[in-house]
Structure formats: C-alpha cells, structure tokens
Enzyme design. Structure first.
Site, mmCIF file in Angstrom:
data_model
loop_
_atom_site.group_PDB
_atom_site.id
_atom_site.type_symbol
_atom_site.label_atom_id
_atom_site.label_comp_id
_atom_site.label_asym_id
_atom_site.label_seq_id
_atom_site.Cartn_x
_atom_site.Cartn_y
_atom_site.Cartn_z
ATOM 1 N N ASP A 233 0.786 -0.592 -0.059
ATOM 2 C CA ASP A 233 -0.173 -0.080 -0.292
ATOM 3 C C ASP A 233 0.694 1.381 0.051
ATOM 4 O O ASP A 233 1.832 0.760 0.280
ATOM 5 C CB ASP A 233 -0.504 -0.023 1.166
ATOM 6 C CG ASP A 233 -1.630 -0.745 1.431
ATOM 7 O OD1 ASP A 233 -2.304 -1.840 0.306
ATOM 8 O OD2 ASP A 233 -2.904 -0.834 1.996
ATOM 9 N N ARG B 200 -1.449 -0.849 -8.424
ATOM 10 C CA ARG B 200 -2.902 -0.140 -8.241
ATOM 11 C C ARG B 200 -3.025 1.103 -8.766
ATOM 12 O O ARG B 200 -1.309 1.769 -7.440
ATOM 13 C CB ARG B 200 -3.188 -0.970 -6.874
ATOM 14 C CG ARG B 200 -3.766 0.000 -6.408
ATOM 15 C CD ARG B 200 -4.439 -0.223 -5.146
ATOM 16 N NE ARG B 200 -4.411 -1.611 -4.340
ATOM 17 C CZ ARG B 200 -4.074 -1.522 -3.045
ATOM 18 N NH1 ARG B 200 -4.161 -0.718 -2.253
ATOM 19 N NH2 ARG B 200 -3.940 -3.229 -3.097
HETATM 20 C C1 LIG Z 1 -8.644 -1.887 -3.569
HETATM 21 C C2 LIG Z 1 -8.215 0.085 -3.169
HETATM 22 C C3 LIG Z 1 -6.826 0.416 -2.180
HETATM 23 C C4 LIG Z 1 -6.748 1.087 -2.041
HETATM 24 N N1 LIG Z 1 -5.187 1.686 -1.247
HETATM 25 C C5 LIG Z 1 -4.795 2.904 -0.933
HETATM 26 C C6 LIG Z 1 -3.465 3.156 -0.736
HETATM 27 O O1 LIG Z 1 -2.655 1.988 -0.866
HETATM 28 N N2 LIG Z 1 -3.214 4.296 -0.723
HETATM 29 C C7 LIG Z 1 -4.560 5.412 -0.222
HETATM 30 O O2 LIG Z 1 -3.826 6.154 -0.089
HETATM 31 N N3 LIG Z 1 -5.020 5.036 -0.444
HETATM 32 C C8 LIG Z 1 -5.436 3.470 -0.243
HETATM 33 N N4 LIG Z 1 -7.110 3.996 -1.249
HETATM 34 C C9 LIG Z 1 -8.427 4.223 -0.742
HETATM 35 C C10 LIG Z 1 -7.978 5.833 -2.164
HETATM 36 O O3 LIG Z 1 -7.042 6.269 -2.288
HETATM 37 C C11 LIG Z 1 -9.239 6.884 -1.777
HETATM 38 O O4 LIG Z 1 -9.511 7.112 -0.779
HETATM 39 C C12 LIG Z 1 -10.576 6.004 -1.850
HETATM 40 O O5 LIG Z 1 -10.787 4.994 -3.259
HETATM 41 C C13 LIG Z 1 -11.941 6.691 -2.626
HETATM 42 O O6 LIG Z 1 -12.047 6.939 -4.053
HETATM 43 P P1 LIG Z 1 -12.690 6.653 -4.967
HETATM 44 O O7 LIG Z 1 -11.481 6.772 -6.172
HETATM 45 O O8 LIG Z 1 -13.428 6.078 -4.748
HETATM 46 O O9 LIG Z 1 -13.554 8.234 -5.649
HETATM 47 P P2 LIG Z 1 -13.898 9.436 -5.154
HETATM 48 O O10 LIG Z 1 -14.440 10.631 -5.614
HETATM 49 O O11 LIG Z 1 -13.407 9.830 -3.339
HETATM 50 O O12 LIG Z 1 -15.447 8.833 -4.997
HETATM 51 C C14 LIG Z 1 -16.580 8.519 -6.301
HETATM 52 C C15 LIG Z 1 -17.185 7.858 -5.032
HETATM 53 O O13 LIG Z 1 -17.194 6.355 -5.032
HETATM 54 C C16 LIG Z 1 -18.119 5.767 -3.933
HETATM 55 N N5 LIG Z 1 -17.449 6.006 -2.225
HETATM 56 C C17 LIG Z 1 -16.275 6.235 -1.783
HETATM 57 N N6 LIG Z 1 -15.599 6.433 -1.264
HETATM 58 C C18 LIG Z 1 -16.413 5.830 -0.508
HETATM 59 C C19 LIG Z 1 -16.917 5.670 0.840
HETATM 60 N N7 LIG Z 1 -16.284 5.335 1.935
HETATM 61 N N8 LIG Z 1 -18.045 4.966 1.521
HETATM 62 C C20 LIG Z 1 -19.264 4.908 0.569
HETATM 63 N N9 LIG Z 1 -18.832 4.825 -1.359
HETATM 64 C C21 LIG Z 1 -17.752 6.007 -1.099
HETATM 65 C C22 LIG Z 1 -18.868 7.287 -4.054
HETATM 66 O O14 LIG Z 1 -20.138 6.819 -4.381
HETATM 67 C C23 LIG Z 1 -18.539 9.031 -3.960
HETATM 68 O O15 LIG Z 1 -18.822 9.336 -4.738
HETATM 69 C C24 LIG Z 1 -7.437 2.336 -1.857
HETATM 70 C C25 LIG Z 1 -8.825 2.286 -2.464
HETATM 71 C C26 LIG Z 1 -9.207 1.011 -3.045
HETATM 72 C C27 LIG Z 1 -10.481 1.152 -3.755
#
Ligand SMILES: Cc1cc2nc3c(=O)[nH]c(=O)nc-3n(C[C@H](O)[C@H](O)[C@H](O)COP(=O)(O)OP(=O)(O)OC[C@H]3O[C@@H](n4cnc5c(N)ncnc54)[C@H](O)[C@@H]3O)c2cc1C
Length: 308
Positions: free
Chosen positions: A130, A180
């Site tokens: 991560d 990722r």
């Molecule tokens: C498999 C995976 C691994 C990850 N690993 C890391 C990592 O190593 N380091 C790191 O910094 N971040 C990591 N993240 C988190 C990532 O950086 C984001 O903070 C998180 O995924 C929210 O961003 P988004 O791309 O979903 O878009 P956003 O613009 O935040 O959200 C888009 C839409 O997704 C839905 N959504 C988003 N978050 C949520 C929530 N918490 N609850 C419900 N609905 C939601 C909503 O409908 C929202 O409108 C990871 C995420 C995923 C999916």
C-alpha cells in the site's frame, strides 16, 4: 474542509479512544471491516469468491514504533499467507510498510518484507505494498525497486492526488508488476497534492492511460484500477474496449463495503473484480479515512447515534 477534519481525527489519540469505546461506531465499522480475526477475513473471502470476485486481505495496523511490533506484524502476514493457502481462496495480501518497521529503518523494513515475500511465493500468494502518506513515498518506492527484481509476487500502489506520481509511474512502468492506481487517502499539503477533486480525477485518467498502455503491459505491468468513481470506471471500460485490451489484462479493485452493487455488476459483466478486505483490531485510522471520503457515511453514523 469536511475531509480535512476526519483526516485530522484519524491521527488523534483522544478521538481514537472515544470512537473505539463506542459500541455504535464499532457496529458501523463492520460495514468496512470484515471483523477482528483472520477467520472473519477468510469467511468474507469465501463469500466474495462465491460471487465471482477475488480479494486482497489487509491486516489493519500502521506506524509501529518497536522492532518487536514490526516482527509480530511480519509473523502475522506469514500466518495470513498460510491461511490463504489452506482455504484455497484467490487472495493477495496488502501490507503497509510502516507496519513492517519503516519508521525504525529502511533496511530492517525491507528485510521483513523479504521474509513475507519468500513465504508468500511458496504459497503462490502475491503481496501488494500500500502507499501511505507522502513522507513515506520515496522510501516505499525505493523498497519496491529493490525487491521487485528478486520477487515476481510483489506489487506497488500509486496515488493520483500526488503531483509527483506521473514521474513515479513512468519509472514503475519500466520495472513492471501489479500496480494499483488509487486517488489517495491521506491529508497532504497543496505543494505535494492536487487540492481539487477535478484535478485529481483528470490526473487519474492520464495515469490510467499510462498504466494501461501497450508499452507498460509489454514490460509486465498488470494494471489495477482501484476506484469507486463511476465516471472513471465507465471511462476505463470505454478505453479498454477502444484499445482492444482484454478483460483478463487488468482488474478493477474496490474496498470492502463500498459500492457492493457496482462490484457485483462489474463481476457479472466479466471484468476481474478484486475486493480489498481489511480485518483486525487496529481499525480506527482506516475507518476515519473512509468517513472522510463521504459525508453520507458520517450522516449514517450520526443518525444511528441519535436513535439510541
Ligand atoms: C482497492 C483499493 C486500495 C486502496 N489502497 C490505497 C492505498 O494504498 N493508499 C491510499 O492512499 N489510498 C488507497 N485507497 C483509497 C483511495 O485512495 C481513495 O481514498 C478511495 O478509494 C476513495 O476514492 P475513489 O476513487 O473511490 O473516489 P471518490 O471521488 O472519493 O469517490 C467516488 C464515489 O465513490 C463512492 N465512495 C467513495 N468512497 C466511499 C466510501 N468511503 N463509502 C461509500 N462510498 C464511497 C461514492 O459514491 C463517491 O461519490 C485504496 C482504494 C481502493 C479501492
């Protein structure tokens, strides 16, 4: 502002004590976290496998400060790898380097990760590192660059909100491996991270193009599109269709408990869908980062608090 408050709370000891003691927040945590034990995580992995999805198990915990804690975290990854092998589920493990002792020393941490990778290779399991806050980006990438040539089962993560990521990803595309692409979940100053969502989303598209390019895939990159953002998911579907990229040449990734409907839909459409499944007792900072992402999650928590 809202996001900043919850990201600030994610590092507060007082807020941590209050939240962890509260039975309602503990209950809500179950939406995002499989449970406190490895058995809970394996049960969830089996359930998701029965619905056509793979998983990455994430033993919660970060920023350990003693060698003993880092060694215990390393041992616990060895147990997870064995549990995955015994259960026969298709699962990788996601780790955080600060859990493996990055704050204690880079070489000490790399040695712990090497132990994990060797055990994982025996079991046919991949480990994805991560990406944490920007203070750790350089050291995390350095460890990946050191380990990747010896270990085909290690993967990396990049964050679209960081200004530096285009250059980092170009270098990673030369090395290959599962990479990722996520937006980024930590509190960062504007000098290092794009403050506006529109800028982060535009950068995500540029980076996804690099990751999915024929050149990157030829050099052994396996793109992991990690987002719940429907616009970006639709863009990816359209992009791979127009570029003739097969559904088995990349995967979508989402977090356990977020957009289960969309996870099932993508799996049913024949895309590879991997769900990131956190488990363990150290759920507080992870839970706060999930609240920071979505006001609706906080409203849900508050509504439940008012009911009691
Ligand atoms: C498999 C995976 C691994 C990850 N690993 C890391 C990592 O190593 N380091 C790191 O910094 N971040 C990591 N993240 C988190 C990532 O950086 C984001 O903070 C998180 O995924 C929210 O961003 P988004 O791309 O979903 O878009 P956003 O613009 O935040 O959200 C888009 C839409 O997704 C839905 N959504 C988003 N978050 C949520 C929530 N918490 N609850 C419900 N609905 C939601 C909503 O409908 C929202 O409108 C990871 C995420 C995923 C999916």
């Amino acid at each position: 502002m809202f996001r900043q408050i919850f990201l600030h709370l994610s590092t507060s000891r007082v807020a941590r004590g209050l939240t962890q003691a509260n039975p309602l927040s503990r209950r809500m945590v179950r939406r995002f976290v499989a449970g406190e034990g490895l058995g809970d995580a394996v049960r969830v992995a089996r359930e998701l496998a029965s619905r056509g999805m793979t998983v990455s198990l994430d033993p919660l915990g970060e920023n350990v400060s003693t060698r003993e804690e880092a060694e215990a975290a390393t041992e616990s990854v060895l147990s997870i790898v064995q549990a995955i092998r015994s259960a026969g589920v298709d699962s990788s493990v996601s780790i955080k380097l600060t859990q493996a002792g990055l704050d204690i020393g880079t070489e000490f941490c790399a040695a712990n990760v090497r132990r994990m990778l060797e055990a994982a290779r025996e079991a046919g399991v991949a480990i994805q590192i991560d990406m944490e806050g920007s203070d750790y980006t350089e050291r995390t990438l350095a460890i990946y660059r050191e380990l990747r040539p010896e270990h085909g089962n290690v993967g990396a993560v990049v964050q679209a909100y960081l200004r530096r990521t285009a250059a980092d990803l170009a270098a990673l595309c030369e090395i290959g491996g599962p990479i990722r692409l996520c937006k980024g979940a930590y509190r960062e100053p504007a000098e290092v991270a794009f403050p506006e969502k529109a800028e982060v989303d535009a950068n995500y598209v540029e980076l996804a193009q690099m990751l999915l390019s024929a050149g990157a895939r030829r050099r052994g990159v396996y793109p992991n599109i990690a987002t719940h953002d429907e616009r970006l998911i639709e863009w990816t579907k359209e992009h791979v269709r127009s570029e003739g990229i097969g559904k088995d040449e990349f995967e979508f990734q989402m977090l356990y408990g977020n957009r289960r409907d969309l996870q099932e839909k993508l799996a049913a459409e024949g895309y590879r869908m991997r769900v990131y499944v956190p488990f363990g007792r150290e759920w507080y900072p992870y839970f706060m980062r999930r609240l920071a992402e979505r006001p609706a999650n906080v409203l849900f928590l508050v509504k439940n608090l008012l009911k009691y």
